[in-house]
Structures are given as structure tokens and as C-alpha cells.
Design a protein around this motif. Sequence first.
Motif, PDB file in Angstrom:
ATOM      1  N   LYS A 183     -17.983   3.971  99.289  1.00 18.40           N
ATOM      2  CA  LYS A 183     -17.756   5.410  99.501  1.00 18.40           C
ATOM      3  C   LYS A 183     -17.880   6.219  98.203  1.00 18.40           C
ATOM      4  CE  LYS A 183     -14.758   4.674 103.513  1.00 18.40           C
ATOM      5  NZ  LYS A 183     -14.868   3.173 103.535  1.00 18.40           N
ATOM      6  N   LEU A 184     -18.850   5.831  97.365  1.00 15.55           N
ATOM      7  CA  LEU A 184     -19.062   6.559  96.113  1.00 15.55           C
ATOM      8  C   LEU A 184     -19.842   7.824  96.374  1.00 15.55           C
ATOM      9  CD1 LEU A 184     -20.176   3.607  93.775  1.00 15.55           C
ATOM     10  CD2 LEU A 184     -17.896   4.637  93.977  1.00 15.55           C
ATOM     11  N   ASP A 185     -19.445   8.924  95.730  1.00 17.65           N
ATOM     12  CA  ASP A 185     -20.310  10.104  95.794  1.00 17.65           C
ATOM     13  C   ASP A 185     -21.433   9.933  94.768  1.00 17.65           C
ATOM     14  OD1 ASP A 185     -19.416  10.951  93.259  1.00 17.65           O
ATOM     15  OD2 ASP A 185     -17.791  12.144  94.146  1.00 17.65           O
ATOM     16  N   GLY A 186     -22.379  10.857  94.775  1.00 16.68           N
ATOM     17  CA  GLY A 186     -23.568  10.729  93.907  1.00 16.68           C
ATOM     18  C   GLY A 186     -23.213  10.631  92.435  1.00 16.68           C
ATOM     19  N   ALA A 187     -22.234  11.437  92.019  1.00 17.07           N
ATOM     20  CA  ALA A 187     -21.876  11.447  90.599  1.00 17.07           C
ATOM     21  C   ALA A 187     -21.226  10.123  90.190  1.00 17.07           C
ATOM     22  CB  ALA A 187     -20.923  12.612  90.314  1.00 17.07           C
ATOM     23  N   MET A 188     -20.404   9.580  91.076  1.00 11.67           N
ATOM     24  CA  MET A 188     -19.743   8.298  90.782  1.00 11.67           C
ATOM     25  C   MET A 188     -20.773   7.174  90.674  1.00 11.67           C
ATOM     26  SD  MET A 188     -16.464   8.459  93.325  1.00 11.67           S
ATOM     27  CE  MET A 188     -14.964   9.348  92.878  1.00 11.67           C
ATOM     28  N   ARG A 189     -21.692   7.163  91.627  1.00 10.67           N
ATOM     29  CA  ARG A 189     -22.756   6.152  91.626  1.00 10.67           C
ATOM     30  C   ARG A 189     -23.534   6.244  90.313  1.00 10.67           C
ATOM     31  NH1 ARG A 189     -27.650   6.977  92.866  1.00 10.67           N
ATOM     32  NH2 ARG A 189     -29.039   5.214  93.280  1.00 10.67           N
ATOM     33  N   LEU A 232     -24.062  -2.782  87.457  1.00 11.87           N
ATOM     34  CA  LEU A 232     -25.002  -3.887  87.656  1.00 11.87           C
ATOM     35  C   LEU A 232     -24.993  -4.359  89.113  1.00 11.87           C
ATOM     36  CD1 LEU A 232     -26.977  -6.052  86.656  1.00 11.87           C
ATOM     37  CD2 LEU A 232     -25.008  -7.387  85.869  1.00 11.87           C
ATOM     38  N   VAL A 233     -23.796  -4.416  89.709  1.00 15.16           N
ATOM     39  CA  VAL A 233     -23.728  -4.764  91.139  1.00 15.16           C
ATOM     40  C   VAL A 233     -24.547  -3.763  91.949  1.00 15.16           C
ATOM     41  CG1 VAL A 233     -22.209  -5.030  93.140  1.00 15.16           C
ATOM     42  CG2 VAL A 233     -21.461  -5.885  90.899  1.00 15.16           C
ATOM     43  N   LEU A 234     -24.411  -2.485  91.615  1.00 14.37           N
ATOM     44  CA  LEU A 234     -25.159  -1.439  92.332  1.00 14.37           C
ATOM     45  C   LEU A 234     -26.669  -1.602  92.155  1.00 14.37           C
ATOM     46  CD1 LEU A 234     -23.189   1.888  91.726  1.00 14.37           C
ATOM     47  CD2 LEU A 234     -23.556   0.695  93.903  1.00 14.37           C
ATOM     48  N   ARG A 235     -27.086  -2.013  90.971  1.00 10.30           N
ATOM     49  CA  ARG A 235     -28.528  -2.226  90.754  1.00 10.30           C
ATOM     50  C   ARG A 235     -29.053  -3.334  91.665  1.00 10.30           C
ATOM     51  NH1 ARG A 235     -31.047  -0.280  85.988  1.00 10.30           N
ATOM     52  NH2 ARG A 235     -32.953  -1.248  86.733  1.00 10.30           N
ATOM     53  N   LYS A 236     -28.225  -4.371  91.854  1.00  7.44           N
ATOM     54  CA  LYS A 236     -28.686  -5.517  92.646  1.00  7.44           C
ATOM     55  C   LYS A 236     -28.456  -5.304  94.135  1.00  7.44           C
ATOM     56  CE  LYS A 236     -26.742  -8.817  89.681  1.00  7.44           C
ATOM     57  NZ  LYS A 236     -26.582 -10.215  89.238  1.00  7.44           N
ATOM     58  N   ASP A 237     -27.518  -4.429  94.465  1.00 14.31           N
ATOM     59  CA  ASP A 237     -27.133  -4.224  95.864  1.00 14.31           C
ATOM     60  C   ASP A 237     -26.848  -2.734  96.067  1.00 14.31           C
ATOM     61  OD1 ASP A 237     -26.055  -4.264  98.405  1.00 14.31           O
ATOM     62  OD2 ASP A 237     -24.151  -5.180  97.781  1.00 14.31           O
ATOM     63  N   ALA A 263     -14.768   6.492  89.434  1.00 12.79           N
ATOM     64  CA  ALA A 263     -15.706   5.709  90.250  1.00 12.79           C
ATOM     65  C   ALA A 263     -15.174   4.294  90.457  1.00 12.79           C
ATOM     66  CB  ALA A 263     -17.076   5.676  89.580  1.00 12.79           C
ATOM     67  N   ALA A 264     -14.707   3.665  89.376  1.00 15.20           N
ATOM     68  CA  ALA A 264     -14.207   2.293  89.492  1.00 15.20           C
ATOM     69  C   ALA A 264     -12.968   2.246  90.381  1.00 15.20           C
ATOM     70  CB  ALA A 264     -13.895   1.738  88.110  1.00 15.20           C
ATOM     71  N   ARG A 265     -12.136   3.286  90.286  1.00 15.65           N
ATOM     72  CA  ARG A 265     -10.931   3.339  91.121  1.00 15.65           C
ATOM     73  C   ARG A 265     -11.321   3.445  92.600  1.00 15.65           C
ATOM     74  NH1 ARG A 265      -6.092   3.222  89.387  1.00 15.65           N
ATOM     75  NH2 ARG A 265      -6.608   3.664  87.215  1.00 15.65           N
ATOM     76  N   ARG A 266     -12.344   4.228  92.863  1.00  9.19           N
ATOM     77  CA  ARG A 266     -12.818   4.361  94.242  1.00  9.19           C
ATOM     78  C   ARG A 266     -13.315   3.007  94.764  1.00  9.19           C
ATOM     79  NH1 ARG A 266     -15.248   8.765  97.118  1.00  9.19           N
ATOM     80  NH2 ARG A 266     -13.754  10.023  95.955  1.00  9.19           N
ATOM     81  N   VAL A 267     -14.036   2.278  93.919  1.00  8.60           N
ATOM     82  CA  VAL A 267     -14.530   0.954  94.315  1.00  8.60           C
ATOM     83  C   VAL A 267     -13.357   0.042  94.663  1.00  8.60           C
ATOM     84  CG1 VAL A 267     -15.715  -1.147  93.519  1.00  8.60           C
ATOM     85  CG2 VAL A 267     -16.638   1.123  92.930  1.00  8.60           C
TER      86      VAL A 267
END
Lengths: 347, 347
Positions: free
Chosen positions: A200-206, A187-192, A267-271
Motif C-alpha cells: 500500500k505504498l503511495d508513489g512518493a514512498m515507492r 531492492l525488493v521492489l526492483r525485483k518484485d 515508507a518503511a513503516r508502511r511496509v
Amino acid sequence: MSKNRQSPDQEAIEESSSGASAEDRLIEKYFRPIATHPGAFGLGDDAAAIAPPPGCDLVLTTDGVISGVHFFPNDPPEAVARKALRINLSDLAAKGAAPLGFLMSIALPQDFAPGWLEGFARALAEDAALYRCPLLGGDTDRSPGGVMVHIAALGTVPHGTMVRRAGARAGDRIVVTGTIGDAALGLVLRKDPAAAERWKLDGAMRQHLLDRYLVPQPRNAIAEAVRRCASAAIDVSDGLAGDLAKLARASGIGADVAAESVPLSAAARRVLDAEPAQIETILTGGDDFEIIAAVAPGQLEGFRGAARSASLDVTEIGTVVAQPCETRFLATDGRALTFKRPSYSHF
Amino acid sequence: MSKNRQSPDQEAIEESSSGASAEDRLIEKYFRPIATHPGAFGLGDDAAAIAPPPGCDLVLTTDGVISGVHFFPNDPPEAVARKALRINLSDLAAKGAAPLGFLMSIALPQDFAPGWLEGFARALAEDAALYRCPLLGGDTDRSPGGVMVHIAALGTVPHGTMVRRAGARAGDRIVVTGTIGDAALGLVLRKDPAAAERWKLDGAMRQHLLDRYLVPQPRNAIAEAVRRCASAAIDVSDGLAGDLAKLARASGIGADVAAESVPLSAAARRVLDAEPAQIETILTGGDDFEIIAAVAPGQLEGFRGAARSASLDVTEIGTVVAQPCETRFLATDGRALTFKRPSYSHF
């Protein structure tokens, strides 16, 4: 399926030569195929009639999704359908119940695109079949704003066996299915959208995080094991911290969770590596639709085995303690984390 | 009762020292007192669990009311609560079912007045008690527009006895409860207050029509008789003509109705005297929430007796005929009336 009534600003309608209105035809075309239960009468009556399985309790829950509140107006119709049904299925799963069917009220803007409804109905039909939860009846309305879908879901458990929020006992282990925080980060990604680069997310993580927000994965595959093994359970809709606190309050116990043991996706760990403060989003953001269960030590192996059979990860994150109502998330140094907003609330 | 989840434009929240959110407190204060069924767990869980009465079928229906579509934004909160529940109770009555309970989703604007919710909850509690239909569970959400209330109601009938739309047979008498057209005329008055003068209504007549629009009077007092005596039934929500046509289509029969025998209130009769064209509003306008039943001649006296015991008028308005699907409203000269819009439709 009942069409809805007289309205303050009622619009002209057309009737086909058969006497069926545009609304009747819409119901017949899109929703009748999902009403596979014989007691739904093909949506051709005012109500459904179903004989509940003998010896069972009915488990009843309702949840709605509203455009601009629970989903974005440009979300695909397939995702809206799945979210509307699955957030209800998640409640049934956490209560240990098997789905029986659902009622749906859908309100559509006057100018909705026929293709929208086609995608919505197709995905709803797929999910109804996948989760063995047929449409039993419904209601179509015009919406003055965006799309709204309200579902009431019915499930069953053997009499007296619904898993409650109350029931956890000191010494029970606290387990959680799947991974936590992905949907809230999505949801954060949708808004921002720029956050993806910052993190530093790769495409799959995003994509993983966005998907987890868009389409919940309710844990109905493990509902039977929840019923057999859990002393208390709740699904995570308002955030792990807030929903665990609700279970603790209802059970009159406390909970100590080792924050670092909360299961995270790659992905969450990368965040978290990029921005440690996102631990708050992860633990309190919600929309996870995982199950938190309190499981007595002697039941743990049975629960784990059922999860393995369902190809579902379950992770021990903490312990039920006797101090009433105190839920603590402990960092590795033993300090308890504090949150600005422990749980989601609309008001 | 579940609060709802993560939202695209989520707002900050406050938590009290007890850990309960503002939304939890709102549920506890206003809705918990209505959740009198033990299986509702005081709205303190994710779902209700109820043991259905043995030997019974569940009768399930859902209907919603949306501000600006089904009621006016300035309608009193008490009326909104009663309309939301009663339109569902009316479906149960027409199916011959006894109320068991209901689930409710309510969406409120961010800035709703606390007094509004107080009036809403008080009236809902009164109706839940009056109709013996307790709140079993629900969901509170923020609405991006006005208030919306979606209810799913559960009723029971002895196994296999739900009264269907299908089942009417040639020779059955067509009966209707109460009076027809009042609510639709009341809606005209809401939109065009000057009509009261044109129609020469006195104050009491005007109020009668407005009240009939504002607060439905579902006929649950006669549900048991509908179940015992009717071969088919439907409640009048989309208009007498349209809903009778639905019963006829489902039953594969036709219906001849003597238009002048349709029961009218003194107010509706006054309107018709002043403006005969309003017969279309009366017969097709909807929101009556009366019951149309097809009753075999041998059952008629039993049905009338039950209605008398319930202090409810029932009127014979016509006969079921063998011609499939043709519903005719016959004027005194034998001509069939034609309608511009035989039934209400949202699309």
C-alpha cells in the motif's frame, strides 16, 4: 591513468594522427576533468604523487560495483557512478576521515554507448566536487561482461584518531544516522514491483525506497563528529544487525537494541504495517550506508549537536553491554528477534 | 576488509555460530596473513590507517586483471596473483618509488574451487613479502563471470622526486631494462601453439616466452636508481614503441631508437630470424613490464652501476632529440619502421 595491456583476445585499434589511442582520448575527454588534484598530473602519467598533510594518518578503503551483482544492468550511468564512489566515501565517514581523493578502475563492454560514459563521468565529477574527493588516477579496461567500477579511496585523520570497530565500552549509547531498511526494501521492489501494491505504498514512498537503493547518501557531513565523539563506528553496508555484530565482536562487547527504536522512514513503516515479517529485510538487508556509532553518554550531546548542524537525524537505538559479542534486537515484549540470515555475504 | 553488499540477485548465506559469515572466514583464512602492516588491523576493520613516512610523497597507481582479458581462465592461480600485484609494482618501479602497500578487490565466481584461492593467496603472500608490499585492505565480491582482481598500490618517494613521463631532455640517452618482446611473443604462443615449430624454438625458448607472458618481472630492484638518475621514465605495458611515444609526448621531445639495439632474448632473436615480421609484435606488443628511462649522459654510469648491483641488464637503445613528439625506430639502413598498431588499446 594507465590504459591496460595486452589481452588474450586482443582487438585491433586505431591511433589518431597525434599518436593518442582511442583509449587515451576517452580518458582525456571523460576523466581528466575530474582529476583536479595537481598530483594527478591530469591523468597524464603512470601514477599520482601527493604530499599527505603533515601529522595525518591516511585512511584507505576499497570497494567495487559490478553490473548484475551490485547494480542492475539498466541502472542509469549517473547512479552507477555515484554508488561506486559513495560506498567508499561511506567507509571514510564511518572512520571519521576527511576525503583526500580516489583511484578508479573501470571496465566497459566493447560496445558501450558513448552516452553512457558521458552520464557516468558527469555524475562522478559532480560527486568528486561535492565530497571534495578528486580523481587521482585510474585504469580503463575492456570488460568481457557488463560494467565494473572499482574504487580505492583515501582519506585523512589526525594521527592516531581513526575511529575503529573496536573501542566500544559498556554503557556507551548506540546511535545510528538517518533511517534503516529503505535500500533493502527498494531492492525488493526492483525485483518484485508488485510489492508496492501489497504494501500500500503511495508513489512518493515507492520512489523513496527505490532511490535509497539506487543512490547511497553517505554521511560524510558528520565524519568529523564521529571522530570527536564515537568510541567505535562502522557503516551499514551488510545490514544493521550484521554490522552492529561486527562492531560488537571487534570491541569485545555486546549490544542491546530496542527494535522499535530503529529509525524508519514513513515508507518503511508502511511496509512493516502491511507485512511485519519485513522487519528482517529492514534490519539485515543492508545497503543503508548509514553510520552506527557507539558514543559515551558524555559525548552524546556533542554528537547530536553536530548532527543538527549537518541537518542529519541521529537516533539512539540501544546500549553497549558487557556480555561479549552478543547483539540482541529486543521486541517491545522483551523477546530477542531471531533472523534467518543476520548479514549479507557473497559466499 | 569489507565484504560487499546487497546484490540484485542475492543468495542465501550461512553464518557460523561465532557470527562470522563464510565470506568473513574466507578473508580471515586466506588474506589476513598477508595483511602484515599494523595499520591494516588484520583486515578486521572497514579501512586501514597508516602514517605516511615524513617528508615523502605518496605514489599511487591502480591496475586490474580480468579473466579472459588480461589472463586466460586456465592460468594457474599463483600466476594470476603475481600478475595482479606485479603490474602495479612495475608502475611504482618506473616512477622511482618504494612500495608501501596495496589494496585489493577480488571477485570470484560463486563456484570457485577452494584450492584456487589457496594457490592465489600463497603466491600473493610470497610476492607481498618479496617486494615488501603488504596487503592493507580489500574487498571480496562475487563475480558474474570469471575471476577479477583490482589492485591499488601505494609507494613513496622523497617529496617532489617522483620520476615523471615528462622531463626528458634532448641529448638524454634512452635506456631499457631486461629484454623486450618476450611476453607478447609468449601470448602469440598461447593463442597459436604451432608457432613454436614455425619459429624453430627449442623447449627452453618456448618456456621462456610463455613464462614472460604469464608472470611479469617488475624492476623494483632498480627503482632507487631510476629516481636518482632518470630525467623521465615509464614502464612498458602497452609496447615499447607506444610507451616511448607517451614519454616523448609528455616530455615534448622526440626519440630516435636504433631498432637493432633493442635488447632481445635468445628466444625472441630466434623468432625474428624465422619470421622478421614479428618485429612488430616485439616492439608494440606490450606486457614487457620493463622500464624505459631517459638518462642524461652524466648519469649513465651511475645508472649502469646500480643495474649491475641488482644483476639487471640495462641497454642503451637511442637518444632523445629535440623534434617534438616524433619517436622513430630506425633500421640499419636508416629507414624508420612503420607499425600497423603502434600501441595497445582496449577501445
